[in-house]
Design a protein around this motif. Sequence first.
Motif, mmCIF file in Angstrom:
data_model
loop_
_atom_site.group_PDB
_atom_site.id
_atom_site.type_symbol
_atom_site.label_atom_id
_atom_site.label_comp_id
_atom_site.label_asym_id
_atom_site.label_seq_id
_atom_site.Cartn_x
_atom_site.Cartn_y
_atom_site.Cartn_z
ATOM 1 N N TYR A 281 0.845 -1.181 0.000
ATOM 2 C CA TYR A 281 0.000 0.000 0.000
ATOM 3 C C TYR A 281 0.888 1.241 0.000
ATOM 4 C CZ TYR A 281 -4.192 -2.646 1.259
ATOM 5 O OH TYR A 281 -5.258 -3.510 1.257
ATOM 6 N N GLY B 238 -5.598 8.608 1.948
ATOM 7 C CA GLY B 238 -5.656 7.374 2.722
ATOM 8 C C GLY B 238 -4.702 6.328 2.178
ATOM 9 N N PHE C 186 3.659 0.835 2.739
ATOM 10 C CA PHE C 186 3.480 -0.217 3.729
ATOM 11 C C PHE C 186 3.301 -1.565 3.059
ATOM 12 C CE2 PHE C 186 3.290 2.087 7.592
ATOM 13 C CZ PHE C 186 2.713 3.301 7.309
ATOM 14 N N GLN D 158 -13.700 -14.153 3.387
ATOM 15 C CA GLN D 158 -14.064 -12.755 3.640
ATOM 16 C C GLN D 158 -12.989 -12.008 4.408
ATOM 17 O OE1 GLN D 158 -17.387 -11.041 2.712
ATOM 18 N NE2 GLN D 158 -16.615 -12.463 1.196
ATOM 19 N N TYR E 6 -4.827 -7.845 8.695
ATOM 20 C CA TYR E 6 -3.449 -7.722 8.237
ATOM 21 C C TYR E 6 -2.477 -7.501 9.389
ATOM 22 C CZ TYR E 6 -4.814 -6.584 3.356
ATOM 23 O OH TYR E 6 -5.284 -6.586 2.070
ATOM 24 N N PHE F 281 0.981 -5.350 9.495
ATOM 25 C CA PHE F 281 1.681 -4.345 8.689
ATOM 26 C C PHE F 281 3.143 -4.220 9.090
ATOM 27 C CE2 PHE F 281 -1.234 -1.888 6.043
ATOM 28 C CZ PHE F 281 -2.459 -2.326 6.493
ATOM 29 N N GLY F 282 3.966 -3.860 8.110
ATOM 30 C CA GLY F 282 5.309 -3.431 8.398
ATOM 31 C C GLY F 282 5.326 -2.002 8.935
ATOM 32 N N SER F 283 6.526 -1.534 9.305
ATOM 33 C CA SER F 283 6.642 -0.208 9.916
ATOM 34 C C SER F 283 6.653 0.928 8.903
ATOM 35 C CB SER F 283 7.921 -0.140 10.754
ATOM 36 O OG SER F 283 7.850 -1.079 11.794
ATOM 37 N N GLY F 284 6.747 0.580 7.635
ATOM 38 C CA GLY F 284 6.664 1.615 6.611
ATOM 39 C C GLY F 284 8.016 2.010 6.045
ATOM 40 N N GLU G 195 -13.501 12.212 8.947
ATOM 41 C CA GLU G 195 -12.092 12.478 8.693
ATOM 42 C C GLU G 195 -11.384 13.091 9.893
ATOM 43 O OE1 GLU G 195 -11.380 14.116 4.881
ATOM 44 O OE2 GLU G 195 -9.231 14.391 5.215
ATOM 45 N N PHE H 204 -13.090 -4.274 10.428
ATOM 46 C CA PHE H 204 -11.871 -4.069 11.208
ATOM 47 C C PHE H 204 -11.706 -2.597 11.588
ATOM 48 C CE2 PHE H 204 -10.072 -8.199 10.212
ATOM 49 C CZ PHE H 204 -10.631 -8.515 8.996
ATOM 50 N N TYR I 269 -8.204 -0.410 12.534
ATOM 51 C CA TYR I 269 -6.756 -0.365 12.681
ATOM 52 C C TYR I 269 -6.368 0.964 13.323
ATOM 53 C CZ TYR I 269 -6.236 -4.358 9.499
ATOM 54 O OH TYR I 269 -6.287 -5.595 8.924
ATOM 55 N N GLN J 286 -2.955 3.648 13.831
ATOM 56 C CA GLN J 286 -1.603 4.023 13.404
ATOM 57 C C GLN J 286 -1.069 5.082 14.355
ATOM 58 O OE1 GLN J 286 -1.256 5.955 9.560
ATOM 59 N NE2 GLN J 286 0.787 5.118 9.233
ATOM 60 N N GLY K 46 3.609 1.796 11.586
ATOM 61 C CA GLY K 46 2.661 1.165 10.678
ATOM 62 C C GLY K 46 1.323 0.949 11.349
ATOM 63 N N LEU K 47 0.361 0.510 10.572
ATOM 64 C CA LEU K 47 -0.962 0.237 11.122
ATOM 65 C C LEU K 47 -0.923 -1.044 11.948
ATOM 66 C CD1 LEU K 47 -1.486 1.990 8.463
ATOM 67 C CD2 LEU K 47 -3.794 1.053 8.557
ATOM 68 N N PHE L 180 -8.358 3.768 11.478
ATOM 69 C CA PHE L 180 -8.876 3.405 10.164
ATOM 70 C C PHE L 180 -9.912 2.293 10.296
ATOM 71 C CE2 PHE L 180 -5.862 5.547 7.373
ATOM 72 C CZ PHE L 180 -4.753 5.740 8.198
ATOM 73 N N PRO M 274 -12.835 -6.103 3.804
ATOM 74 C CA PRO M 274 -12.373 -6.704 2.555
ATOM 75 C C PRO M 274 -13.422 -6.512 1.472
ATOM 76 C CG PRO M 274 -13.099 -8.404 4.053
ATOM 77 C CD PRO M 274 -13.192 -7.128 4.800
ATOM 78 N N VAL N 298 -8.576 -5.007 0.324
ATOM 79 C CA VAL N 298 -9.191 -4.454 1.525
ATOM 80 C C VAL N 298 -9.366 -2.964 1.323
ATOM 81 C CG1 VAL N 298 -8.872 -3.992 3.984
ATOM 82 C CG2 VAL N 298 -8.285 -6.229 3.050
ATOM 83 N N PHE O 177 -9.885 0.628 2.923
ATOM 84 C CA PHE O 177 -9.689 1.368 4.167
ATOM 85 C C PHE O 177 -10.445 2.698 4.089
ATOM 86 C CE2 PHE O 177 -6.405 -0.952 6.446
ATOM 87 C CZ PHE O 177 -5.906 -1.785 5.464
ATOM 88 N N GLY O 178 -10.950 3.119 5.221
ATOM 89 C CA GLY O 178 -11.477 4.467 5.322
ATOM 90 C C GLY O 178 -10.352 5.477 5.244
ATOM 91 N N ILE O 179 -10.711 6.734 5.206
ATOM 92 C CA ILE O 179 -9.740 7.801 5.018
ATOM 93 C C ILE O 179 -8.855 7.989 6.242
ATOM 94 C CG2 ILE O 179 -11.232 9.644 5.849
ATOM 95 C CD1 ILE O 179 -9.028 9.833 2.717
#
Lengths: 115, 113
Positions: A35, A42, A90, A99, A104, A106-109, B8, B34, B36, B38, B43-44, B89, B93, B101, B103-105
């Motif tokens: 991503y 976003g 990311f 579904q 997920y 995630f990595g740290s970016g 937002e 979900f 998430y 950050q 990261g998330l 966030f 899916p 997936v 994600f919201g803003i």
Amino acid sequence: EAQVTQNPRYLITVTGKKLTVTCSQNMNHEYMSWYRQDPGLGLRQIYYSMNVEVTDKGDVPEGYKVSRKEKRNFPLILESPSPNQTSLYFCASSFAGRQGAYGYTFGSGTRLTVV
Amino acid sequence: GNSVTQMEGPVTLSEEAFLTINCTYTATGYPSLFWYVQYPGEGLQLLLKATKADDKGSNKGFEATYRKETTSFHLEKGSVQVSDSAVYFCALPNSGGYQKVTFGIGTKLQVIP
């Protein structure tokens, strides 16, 4: 420790110079994805992979390549970076499931700046 | 495809205030939902999830209930702390599984002492 490891964390490069951002996970996840995160936009999916040798485009694949030769690794390749690819990237991974029930990791970016 | 709408922000609250971050979705079928989080410079992280209607996900004092009738998954916490300052966030899916997936803003929360 279960994790997704991205390298490098920060990268400044010049336009046109090929680069690779590495991503590795140690959880035996089938699914991996990249991503990019930009202010006001976003998270947008670049590419994803369902398993070894199986990859597909996300929403913004232009200018990027990926490969999945091993289950744990999913590198993101920018063959000829341009300034509009300056972003926060990311990597994420997950078990496969109905579904998308697992969520997920995630990595740290990786913060990439292309000048 | 599935979609999610999220306020937002930013949302600024005093410590110990009640938090609600709204999330509504449109979806084919009944996907998992979900939240998430950050934290700055990170990261998330998966905060909580719910896999079917009327399920309540909870973690770290946060809760969200999967409401099929209102297609909502609002995030709540009874008493926020400065350490909760982060971007949140909502996500689900896309129809057909986990391949994509949405994600919201993202909603930025700032908690002041």
